[in-house]
Design a protein around this motif. Structure first.
Motif, short mmCIF file in Angstrom:
data_model
loop_
_atom_site.label_atom_id
_atom_site.label_comp_id
_atom_site.label_asym_id
_atom_site.label_seq_id
_atom_site.Cartn_x
_atom_site.Cartn_y
_atom_site.Cartn_z
N LYS A 41 139.89 10.73 14.50
CA LYS A 41 139.20 9.70 15.23
C LYS A 41 139.63 9.20 16.65
N ARG A 100 136.52 11.26 24.48
CA ARG A 100 135.35 10.64 25.25
C ARG A 100 135.73 10.29 26.56
N ALA A 131 136.14 21.16 16.34
CA ALA A 131 136.45 20.00 16.71
C ALA A 131 136.20 18.82 15.60
N ASP A 132 135.57 19.24 14.32
CA ASP A 132 135.50 18.15 13.37
C ASP A 132 136.65 17.87 12.85
N ILE A 185 132.08 14.19 14.10
CA ILE A 185 132.11 14.01 15.37
C ILE A 185 131.43 12.47 15.57
N GLN A 215 139.42 11.76 19.02
CA GLN A 215 137.88 11.94 19.41
C GLN A 215 137.68 10.94 20.36
N LEU A 221 130.98 10.77 20.97
CA LEU A 221 131.02 12.03 21.61
C LEU A 221 129.72 12.95 21.55
#
Length: 365
Positions: free
Chosen positions: A156, A163, A151-152, A185, A159, A189
């Motif tokens: 952005k 959320r 997931a990293d 992350i 992500q 999140l």
């Protein structure tokens, strides 16, 4: 946790509850993920992947905490982070098998975020899956699971979009994020997930698992060969199994020499010789000898630097000199990882030892 309503499965972030270490009884069955046929050339990483929480090799405090939350139907969103090969993916897949049983394939969406990393994936695949009504025949849970590996690697924007999806579908879907670098992350999140850190595995856990596979496969492995595999794995179970399998394919008997030859790592005796040159030879002689050894054995300078860093703890020297030398070697390794010129960094390596040698002579007077 923000959302459109409270869920019976929402919990405050728990602290992992340490438990007394039980005897490790791993590798109880030889299993393969669903759909993967059992061939003799099946990668052992998959062939021997744990299929239940009881089979996970280490991190019993984390595993027991997640197991308890699962049993109590209180599984939160999860963020599992740590180095590769420490059991993150195996743990969450074992959780999914426990929750869903035969409905496993229908109730989870598994994505590798390094491949599917953009905002469109969140808005399409993930949101479509989360918004679809689930029809689980499992008595344990009708809540679906989205598994995002690496997931990293998500952007952005992706992500931030994720959320909002997590907030909207908390009642019907749980999200499990897996990554190596938690700092990549976004905080929004992280705050919505229960975080668990998977540290590198200790030598005992890796040794036990490797010994089980050696016995299951009927491999001829010497004690020094096993020790070399464990040492070179650096706490990474996946790396240990890959080394074991590749060495077995290359040599009928797995010895220390066979392991180092197969992996291309410098042997301990070579590192000892290199350290002797660094501490005793003049700059030009050291440069020539190390360059010749690198060429003859096909060694990478970055591997030499890493092994030398470990070896210097065996050398008697003042603590401040050792600390400075370790810092210098770390800088050299960092520069090599970004593709800096090998010859320049070899010169830096020799110079660092030259300064250390001068400091040791001065301290002895």
């Amino acid at each position: 946790m923000a959302g459109n309503g409270e869920s019976a499965m929402e919990v405050e972030e728990p602290e992992p509850q340490p438990k007394s270490a039980a005897p490790m009884e791993k590798g109880k069955a030889v299993v393969v993920p669903a759909g993967l046929p059992l061939h003799k050339d099946t990668p052992w990483v998959e062939k021997y992947r744990p299929q239940s929480l009881a089979d996970v090799a280490a991190h019993r405090d984390i595993v027991d905490t997640i197991d308890r939350l699962t049993s109590e139907n209180k599984l939160p969103h999860l963020l599992l982070y740590g180095p590769p090969g420490t059991g993150k993916t195996s743990t969450i897949l074992a959780v999914a098998r426990k929750i869903y049983g035969s409905q496993y394939q229908n109730m989870i969406l598994e994505l590798n975020a390094s491949d599917d990393r953009g905002i469109d994936v969140v808005r399409q695949q993930i949101q479509d899956f989360a918004s679809t009504q689930s029809f689980s025949f499992s008595s344990k849970s009708s809540v679906k699971l989205v598994l995002l590996d690496e997931a990293d690697a998500m952007t952005k924007d992706a992500q931030f979009a994720l959320r909002r999806v997590i907030e909207k579908y908390t009642k019907s879907t749980r999200f499990a994020l897996i990554c190596n670098h938690v700092n990549k992350i976004i905080p929004a999140l992280q705050s919505r997930c229960t975080r668990f850190r998977f540290a590198p595995l200790n030598a005992a856990h890796i040794t036990e698992r490797v010994q089980f596979i050696i016995k299951a496969e009927g491999i001829d492995v010497t004690d020094s060969g096993l020790a070399a595999i464990v040492r070179l794995s650096n706490g990474d179970m996946r790396k240990a199994l890959n080394i074991l399998q590749s060495t077995h394919m290359a040599s009928p008997r797995i010895t220390e020499d066979a392991v180092y030859l197969c992996t291309g790592n410098p042997m301990p005796k070579d590192i000892e010789q290199i350290c002797f040159w660094l501490l005793n030879e003049a700059f030009a002689a050291s440069f020539r000898r190390i360059s010749e050894l690198k060429t003859k054995k096909g060694l990478a300078l970055i591997d030499i630097v890493r092994e030398v860093t470990v070896f210097i703890f065996k050398i008697k020297m003042p603590s401040d000199v050792r600390v400075q030398l370790i810092n210098d070697l770390a800088d050299i390794e960092y520069r090599l990882s970004f593709g800096c010129n090998d010859k320049l960094q070899l010169g830096s390596l020799i110079s660092s030892f030259t300064h250390a040698r001068s400091a040791m002579v001065a301290a002895a007077k």
